[in-house]
Design a protein around this motif. Structure first.
Motif, PDB file in Angstrom:
ATOM      1  N   PHE A   1       0.851  -1.193   0.000  1.00 43.61           N
ATOM      2  CA  PHE A   1       0.000   0.000   0.000  1.00 43.61           C
ATOM      3  C   PHE A   1       0.886   1.241   0.000  1.00 43.61           C
ATOM      4  CE2 PHE A   1      -2.696  -3.393   1.529  1.00 43.61           C
ATOM      5  CZ  PHE A   1      -3.906  -3.137   0.897  1.00 43.61           C
ATOM      6  N   ALA A   2       0.276   2.393  -0.119  1.00 45.07           N
ATOM      7  CA  ALA A   2       1.041   3.639  -0.110  1.00 45.07           C
ATOM      8  C   ALA A   2       1.661   3.828   1.266  1.00 45.07           C
ATOM      9  CB  ALA A   2       0.136   4.816  -0.457  1.00 45.07           C
ATOM     10  N   LEU A   3       2.977   4.054   1.304  1.00 40.04           N
ATOM     11  CA  LEU A   3       3.698   4.167   2.568  1.00 40.04           C
ATOM     12  C   LEU A   3       4.070   5.604   2.902  1.00 40.04           C
ATOM     13  CD1 LEU A   3       6.104   1.122   2.111  1.00 40.04           C
ATOM     14  CD2 LEU A   3       3.929   1.190   3.340  1.00 40.04           C
ATOM     15  N   GLY A   4       3.835   6.541   1.992  1.00 37.08           N
ATOM     16  CA  GLY A   4       4.301   7.899   2.213  1.00 37.08           C
ATOM     17  C   GLY A   4       5.823   7.956   2.123  1.00 37.08           C
ATOM     18  N   THR A   5       6.384   9.081   2.474  1.00 37.85           N
ATOM     19  CA  THR A   5       7.834   9.257   2.478  1.00 37.85           C
ATOM     20  C   THR A   5       8.225   9.981   3.759  1.00 37.85           C
ATOM     21  OG1 THR A   5       7.742  11.421   1.392  1.00 37.85           O
ATOM     22  CG2 THR A   5       7.829   9.466  -0.050  1.00 37.85           C
TER      23      THR A   5
ATOM     24  N   PHE B   1       8.954   4.239  10.185  1.00 37.76           N
ATOM     25  CA  PHE B   1       8.544   5.554  10.665  1.00 37.76           C
ATOM     26  C   PHE B   1       9.602   6.609  10.312  1.00 37.76           C
ATOM     27  CE2 PHE B   1       8.313   8.923  13.780  1.00 37.76           C
ATOM     28  CZ  PHE B   1       6.977   9.267  13.704  1.00 37.76           C
ATOM     29  N   PRO B   2       9.178   7.783   9.796  1.00 30.20           N
ATOM     30  CA  PRO B   2       7.818   8.343   9.805  1.00 30.20           C
ATOM     31  C   PRO B   2       6.911   7.901   8.665  1.00 30.20           C
ATOM     32  CG  PRO B   2       9.324   9.948   8.929  1.00 30.20           C
ATOM     33  CD  PRO B   2      10.177   8.780   9.367  1.00 30.20           C
ATOM     34  N   SER B   3       7.417   7.138   7.700  1.00 33.89           N
ATOM     35  CA  SER B   3       6.517   6.602   6.681  1.00 33.89           C
ATOM     36  C   SER B   3       5.876   5.325   7.214  1.00 33.89           C
ATOM     37  CB  SER B   3       7.287   6.335   5.380  1.00 33.89           C
ATOM     38  OG  SER B   3       8.333   5.421   5.605  1.00 33.89           O
ATOM     39  N   GLY B   4       5.011   4.720   6.418  1.00 35.65           N
ATOM     40  CA  GLY B   4       4.311   3.514   6.832  1.00 35.65           C
ATOM     41  C   GLY B   4       2.814   3.717   6.878  1.00 35.65           C
ATOM     42  N   VAL B   5       2.082   2.622   6.913  1.00 34.57           N
ATOM     43  CA  VAL B   5       0.619   2.687   6.950  1.00 34.57           C
ATOM     44  C   VAL B   5       0.134   2.772   8.394  1.00 34.57           C
ATOM     45  CG1 VAL B   5       0.439   1.353   4.815  1.00 34.57           C
ATOM     46  CG2 VAL B   5       0.277   0.175   7.029  1.00 34.57           C
TER      47      VAL B   5
END
Length: 205
Positions: A116-120, A176-180
């Motif tokens: 899934f989308a994890l961000g950055t 962290f700080p990315s992740g679902v």
């Protein structure tokens, strides 16, 4: 897909769209600020085939035309789009929200948390929030949760998660700080697990 379902056959939305959504959102904030604790979700959602009341309420409260939703093991997209305008995500990693009604899917290649989308690190908010529908929020393998929002470790034991799921969660926590972020639902209750929460075996192993 239910996209072609006649509108007359779709379940209704929130009877009080503004008040109901606010009540559900407050319950979600409580769950995310008190990780691993079961929080009652206001009974504001209609009965939607295949969805727990809490799952339906969360989708109606959170989704809008700017939040693509991924459906895993269920498809009430026509209902949600009619009431919220939320589109169907083209891919898992394009979803703002994902509803997982068959949690065993999270153990399969291509459908794990990391897909899934994890961000950055620069934009951690660009990640997917997963709503995972379970048979029960207790009765599974006991695990210990710790981290922000918890003065001391607490035990949780949600039922129905696939083998290896908590190893996936450990990897997610390490990003962290990315992740679902995760919201577990069963019936009319929710458990919040933000990515900041560490989950380890309750026996310390």
């Amino acid at each position: 897909m239910n996209a072609a379902a006649p509108m007359d056959d779709l379940p209704p939305g929130l009877a009080d769209p503004q008040g109901g959504a606010q009540a559900v959102f407050r319950a979600l904030l409580t769950a995310l600020s008190r990780p691993a604790a079961a929080v009652p979700c206001p009974a504001v959602a209609p009965e939607v085939p295949g969805l727990a009341p809490a799952a339906a309420a969360l989708l109606l409260a959170l989704a809008d035309p700017e939040t693509p939703v991924w459906w895993e093991g269920a498809d009430a997209s026509a209902w949600l789009r009619f009431h919220s305008g939320a589109p169907v995500a083209a891919r898992r990693d394009a979803a703002v929200f994902a509803l997982v009604v068959e949690p065993a899917a999270l153990g399969r290649a291509g459908a794990r948390l990391a897909d899934f989308a994890l961000g950055t690190d620069e934009a951690p908010e660009r990640s997917t929030t997963l709503i995972v529908q379970l048979p029960a929020l207790e009765g599974g393998t006991p695990m210990r949760a710790s981290g922000p929002g918890l003065a001391a470790p607490v035990t949780l034991a949600p039922a129905g998660l696939p083998d290896g799921f908590w190893a996936q969660w450990a990897d997610n926590h390490a990003r962290f700080p990315s992740g679902v972020d995760l919201v577990l639902v069963a019936g009319d209750a929710i458990v919040g697990l933000p990515r900041t929460t560490r989950v380890s075996p309750a026996d310390g192993g």
